[in-house]
Design an enzyme around this catalytic site. Structure first.
Site, short mmCIF file in Angstrom:
data_model
loop_
_atom_site.label_atom_id
_atom_site.label_comp_id
_atom_site.label_asym_id
_atom_site.label_seq_id
_atom_site.Cartn_x
_atom_site.Cartn_y
_atom_site.Cartn_z
N ASP A 1 0.88 -1.16 0.00
CA ASP A 1 0.00 0.00 0.00
C ASP A 1 0.93 1.22 0.00
O ASP A 1 2.08 1.11 0.42
CB ASP A 1 -0.84 -0.05 1.29
CG ASP A 1 -1.52 1.26 1.58
OD1 ASP A 1 -2.21 1.76 0.69
OD2 ASP A 1 -1.32 1.79 2.70
N ASP B 1 -7.34 -1.36 3.73
CA ASP B 1 -6.44 -2.44 3.28
C ASP B 1 -6.92 -3.81 3.77
O ASP B 1 -6.43 -4.84 3.27
CB ASP B 1 -5.01 -2.22 3.84
CG ASP B 1 -4.36 -1.01 3.21
OD1 ASP B 1 -4.64 -0.73 2.03
OD2 ASP B 1 -3.58 -0.34 3.90
N ASP C 1 -1.72 -0.87 5.97
CA ASP C 1 -2.00 -0.44 7.34
C ASP C 1 -3.39 0.15 7.54
O ASP C 1 -3.85 0.25 8.66
CB ASP C 1 -0.94 0.58 7.79
CG ASP C 1 -1.09 1.91 7.07
OD1 ASP C 1 -1.66 1.90 5.96
OD2 ASP C 1 -0.63 2.93 7.61
#
Lengths: 677, 118
Positions: A362, A565, A561
Site C-alpha cells: 500500500d 487495506d 496499514d
C-alpha cells in the site's frame, strides 16, 4: 480466548522444579546402579551363572535393578498402565515393555536356571537398568532444553511488574495489579516499568519500548501520549491514566497471539501427526514380528536374539522426536520473531512466506511516512491562495483522512479563520464536499471533479507538474468553478529504497497499489524503486487487484496499514500489517510488524526461511532416525555383517533423539537479525 | 508352532485393543457445562468425551503430570492451544456447531483425547 499474563505461576514453577530435582535424584540412582552392573558385567568381573558366586551376584543385581525399575522407572510403568486402560500406547508403553520384559526374563532365568538351555542362560539386568538411566537422562536434557524454547515468551511475560504506584485520596500507594481499575492514576518513576496501558496526563519522559517493539531508541512521551505495559521509563517521572488492564493490554494481547501461534501447526506437520497417532502400536507389532522372525530362524541362539532384537526395537523407536520435530521449531521461531517485533499469527504463515513471489505495498503509511503535508497552494487567476486553503480546511474540519489533516494543519499554521462546513458528503478514494457560507465547496481528485462536471483544464498544467514531483494534486472547486489546487506530498520512508532493492536482490517482484493518480503514484514508486504500480484503485477494489495478481500465478504478500487495506490483506496469501495501522488491519493480517519498519519485512523473510529450514531438518532427522533405527534394531544387518544392536545403545540413541531435535530448534534462538540493510 | 500362534494372537490383540475396541466415552448432557479433565500419568482422563453441538461447554484441564510433554493441550482442528501450568485449572470454552470428532493432544501427539460432537 484472551490470556492474562500469568502472575500465579510461582506455585507451578515450584512444582516443576520439585519434579526436576526428583528426576535428577532418580536419574543419579539409576545411573549409579546401572554403572555398577554394567561395568562389572561387561568387564567379566561377575563369574558365570552356573558358579554359585556368579549366581548370587546376579540375584543381588536382580534386586537392585528391580529397585531401579520401581524407583527410577516407576513413571514409565504407571504411564503405560494408564495409557493401556485408555486404549492408547505411548512412549511409556515402549520403555515399560522393553525394560520390563528384560528384567522378567532375567528373573525367570535365575529362578528356573536348571530348566533353561545353556545358551539362553544369560541375564539382561544391565540392559534394563542402563536403559532406564539413559531415558531419564534424556528426559532431563529435554526438560532443560524445553525451558529455553519458551524463553522468548517468558521474557515478554516478565515485563509486567506485579505492583503499581496508584494515586488515591492524595496519597501514593503501592497496589497489586489485580486491584488496579480503568481510570486510576498511576505514577511511574525513572527506571520503572509501566504496569498497565494508559495515557500520560502529567510529566514527560523518554520511554524505551525495545522489549515490546524491538526498536532500540527511546521515545519522548508527554501528556496525551499512550504508554504501554512492560515498557521502561528511562528518565522523568510521570502520571498516567489507566485505559486498559489485564488481558486487554497490548502486552497481554501480544503474549496471547504469540502463545496461540507457537502451538499452531503448519501443514508440513500434518504427516508427522498422522504417523504419530499410529506409531507406538505399530512398533509393538514390529517388535513381535521381529521376535517371531528370529524364532523361525535356524540359529542356536535364536531365543536370546528374539529378546535382544525385540527389546532394541521397542527402545529405539522414538515417537517423541517425530511429534516434536515441527512444533518445537515453530515455538522457538515464533518466539524469536516476537522479540524482533514481528507477530506471526499462525505457523502456516511461516510456510506461506517462504512461497511468496510478489510483495504488494500500500502506498500511504507503508511506502510513505503517512504524514502528508501541504507543499504549495495554487490558485486560479483572481482567487486568493488563502481563500482556497481556508475553504478547503473548512470542509476538512473533523476529517480523519490524512490529507484532510494536512490541509487543516496548513491553514492553522497560517492562522486562517476556518468555518466548519455543513452538509458534508464523502466518496471514499475520490473526495469530499460541503457547504461553507452558502457556497458548495468540493475538493478531491480529478475523477471527483469530472463526476461533478467541473472543468479542470485551466489548472491541468499545475496538476501535471505536481504529479511529476510525486505530489498529490487536490482540486478545490467553489460551486461549479475550479478555484485552485493544493499540492500535498507524503515523503517516502528513509529505508524504503534499500528494502525494495533488497527484495529485488532476493528475486521478489514488488508492486505498489494506491488510489492516487497514475503520474503521482509512478513518481513515488520510482523514488522507492518499485517496479510495478497499480494506481487509481478504489479502496473497495484493492482485494480484486490482489486476486488478479494471484491469478497470474504469483503468491502474494500484501503490506498495508489502513482500514481499507483489510480486504486486500485477507485476500493475499500473506497479509502483513504495519503496527501503527488500524486495529482492523492488524486483526485481519497474518503478520503484524510492531515497529512499522519496512526492514522488518526482510527480517520476517529471513526468520521464516530459517524456521522452515529448521523444521525440515528436524522432520528429516526424526524420520530417518526411526526408518533406519527400527530395522537395524530388528537385526536386518545381521545376515550381512553378523552384528546386532545392543539394546543399551538403542536406549542411548532414543534418549538423544528428542534432545537433538530440541537442541536443533534452539539454534533458532541465536539467529541474528538482519542488521539494517 | 505355539510361539508363532502366540505371536499372531498378540498382534491381533494389539490391533484390536488400540485401534478397533470401543474406547470409554464420557457422555455430557446439556446441563453439564464444565467438564473436568485430569492430565496425569501420561493420559487425559476422561480421554473421550461426547458433547452436544451448538452448546457452550467448558473443558477444565487440571495438569498433575509434571512431564514437559503435558505442558500444552492443542485442539488442532479448532486452532486452540492452552498452556497448562501444573496444578492450576485452565478453562477451554467451546461451542462447536459442526458434528464430528475433534482430537486434542499434547505437542507430540502422545497424550490424546477426542471430543465427539453430536
Amino acid at each position: 480466548m484472551s490470556t492474562a499474563i500469568c502472575h500465579d505461576c510461582d506455585n507451578s514453577d515450584n512444582t516443576e522444579n520439585k519434579y526436576y530435582r526428583q528426576l535428577i535424584k532418580k536419574t543419579w540412582f539409576a545411573a549409579l546402579i546401572a554403572g555398577i552392573i554394567f561395568i562389572t558385567t561387561m568387564f567379566g568381573l561377575v563369574p558365570p551363572l552356573n558358579d554359585p558366586a556368579g549366581y548370587l551376584i546376579n540375584v543381588l543385581y536382580a534386586i537392585l535393578s528391580g529397585v531401579v525399575l520401581v524407583y527410577s522407572g516407576r513413571h514409565f510403568f504407571i504411564g503405560a498402565h494408564r495409557a493401556f486402560l485408555n486404549h492408547v500406547a505411548t512412549m511409556d508403553t515402549l520403555i515399560a515393555i522393553g525394560t520390563g520384559v528384560a528384567w522378567i526374563y532375567s528373573v525367570i532365568v535365575l529362578v528356573f536356571l536348571d530348566m533353561i538351555p545353556p545358551l539362553a542362560q544369560h541375564t539382561y539386568l544391565e540392559a534394563a537398568t542402563v536403559i532406564i538411566a539413559l531415558v531419564d537422562i534424556g528426559a532431563l536434557l529435554e526438560l532443560r532444553a524445553r525451558r529455553n524454547t519458551s524463553q522468548a515468551l517468558e521474557l515478554l511475560m516478565k515485563l509486567q511488574p506485579k505492583t503499581a504506584r496508584v494515586l488515591r485520596d492524595n496519597q501514593e500507594i503501592d497496589l497489586d495489579l489485580k486491584e488496579i481499575k480503568i481510570g486510576d492514576l498511576i505514577r511511574v518513576r525513572p527506571g520503572e516499568q509501566i504496569p498497565v496501558d494508559g495515557i500520560i496526563v502529567e510529566g514527560t519522559s523518554d520511554i524505551d519500548e525495545a522489549m515490546l517493539t524491538g526498536e532500540s531508541l527511546p521515545r519522548k512521551k508527554s501528556s496525551g501520549d499512550n504508554v504501554y505495559t512492560g515498557t521502561l521509563n528511562k528518565s522523568g517521572s510521570f502520571v498516567f491514566r489507566v485505559t486498559k488492564i489485564g488481558a486487554e493490554t497490548a502486552l497481554a494481547q501480544i503474549v496471547n497471539i504469540v502463545q496461540q501461534a507457537q502451538n499452531s501447526k503448519p501443514e508440513i506437520a500434518k504427516l508427522a501427526d498422522r504417523i504419530a497417532a499410529f506409531f507406538v502400536p505399530t512398533v509393538l507389532v514390529i517388535a513381535i514380528l521381529t521376535a517371531l522372525a528370529w524364532y523361525n530362524s535356524s540359529l542356536e541362539t535364536r531365543y536370546i536374539y528374539m529378546l535382544i532384537t525385540s527389546m532394541s526395537v521397542l527402545v529405539i523407536a522414538c515417537p517423541c522426536a517425530l511429534g516434536l520435530a515441527v512444533p518445537i521449531s515453530v515455538m522457538v521461531g515464533i518466539g524469536k520473531a516476537a522479540q524482533y517485533g514481528i507477530l506471526i499469527k499462525h505457523a502456516n504463515v511461516i510456510q506461506n512466506i517462504c512461497d511468496v513471489t510478489a510483495f504488494v505495498f500500500d502506498k500511504t503509511g507503508t511506502i510513505t511516512l503517512g504524514q502528508p503535508r501541504v507543499i504549495e497552494v495554487h490558485s486560479k487567476t483572481g482567487v486568493d491562495k488563502n481563500t482556497v486553503l481556508t475553504l478547503a480546511a473548512s470542509v476538512e474540519t473533523g476529517s480523519e483522512h490524512a490529507y484532510g489533516a494536512a490541509i487543516l494543519a496548513a491553514a492553522q499554521s497560517q492562522h486562517l479563520t476556518i468555518t466548519p462546513a455543513n452538509e458534508l458528503f464523502t466518496i471514499a478514494g475520490l473526495g469530499i464536499s460541503g457547504v461553507v457560507a452558502n457556497q458548495k465547496i468540493s475538493l478531491g481528485n480529478k475523477g471527483f471533479m469530472q463526476a461533478k462536471n467541473i472543468v479542470v483544464d485551466e489548472l491541468q498544467n499545475v496538476a501535471n507538474n505536481c504529479a511529476q514531483q510525486a505530489q498529490t494534486a487536490i482540486y478545490v472547486a467553489r460551486d461549479k468553478e475550479l478555484i485552485g489546487i493544493i499540492a500535498i506530498a507524503d515523503p517516502i520512508k528513509p529505508n524504503a529504497v534499500q528494502v525494495i532493492k533488497k527484495l529485488h536482490d532476493m528475486n521478489y517482484k514488488t508492486i505498489m497499489i494506491t488510489g492516487d493518480q497514475t503520474t503521482t503514484a509512478q513518481s513515488i514508486a520510482k523514488q522507492a524503486g518499485i517496479a510495478t504500480v497499480i494506481s487509481e484503485v478504489m479502496p473497495a477494489t484493492k482485494a480484486e487487484q490482489i486476486a488478479a495478481i494471484q491469478q497470474q500465478g504469483d503468491v502474494v504478500a500484501m503490506v498495508g496499514d489502513g482500514i481499507n487495506d483489510a480486504p486486500a490483506l485477507a485476500q493475499a496469501d500473506v497479509g502483513i500489517a504495519m503496527g501503527s495501522g488500524s486495529d482492523i488491519a492488524i486483526q485481519t493480517a497474518d503478520v503484524t510488524l510492531i515497529q512499522s519498519n519496512l526492514n522488518s519485512i526482510i527480517d520476517l523473510i529471513i526468520l521464516s526461511q530459517a524456521i522452515m529450514h529448521n523444521m525440515r531438518q528436524n522432520l528429516f532427522g526424526a524420520f530417518v532416525y526411526n526408518v533406519l533405527g527400527i530395522p537395524i534394531a530388528a537385526g536386518v544387518l545381521f545376515p550381512f555383517f553378523g552384528v546386532l544392536l545392543n539394546p543399551m545403545l538403542a536406549g542411548l540413541a532414543m534418549a538423544l533423539s528428542s534432545f537433538t531435535v530440541i537442541t536443533n530448534a534452539n539454534r533458532l534462538r541465536f539467529l541474528s537479525k538482519s542488521k539494517g540493510i | 508352532m505355539l510361539i508363532n500362534i502366540l505371536g499372531i494372537v498378540l498382534i491381533l490383540a494389539i490391533i484390536w485393543w488400540f485401534w478397533i475396541a470401543k474406547k470409554p466415552l464420557l457422555v455430557v448432557n446439556t446441563a453439564q457445562s464444565v467438564i473436568k479433565i485430569i492430565v496425569k500419568n501420561g493420559v487425559y482422563e476422561p480421554a473421550r468425551i461426547k458433547i452436544p453441538a451448538n452448546t457452550s461447554v467448558t473443558l477444565q484441564f487440571l495438569r498433575h503430570d509434571p512431564s514437559g510433554c503435558a505442558e500444552y493441550v492443542i485442539f488442532s482442528n479448532l486452532n486452540i492451544s492452552k498452556q497448562l501450568p501444573l496444578n492450576q485449572p485452565v478453562d477451554v470454552v467451546l461451542n462447536i456447531s459442526e458434528p464430528g470428532e475433534y482430537v486434542f493432544s499434547c505437542q507430540m501427539n502422545m497424550y490424546r483425547g477426542t471430543l465427539v460432537v453430536a
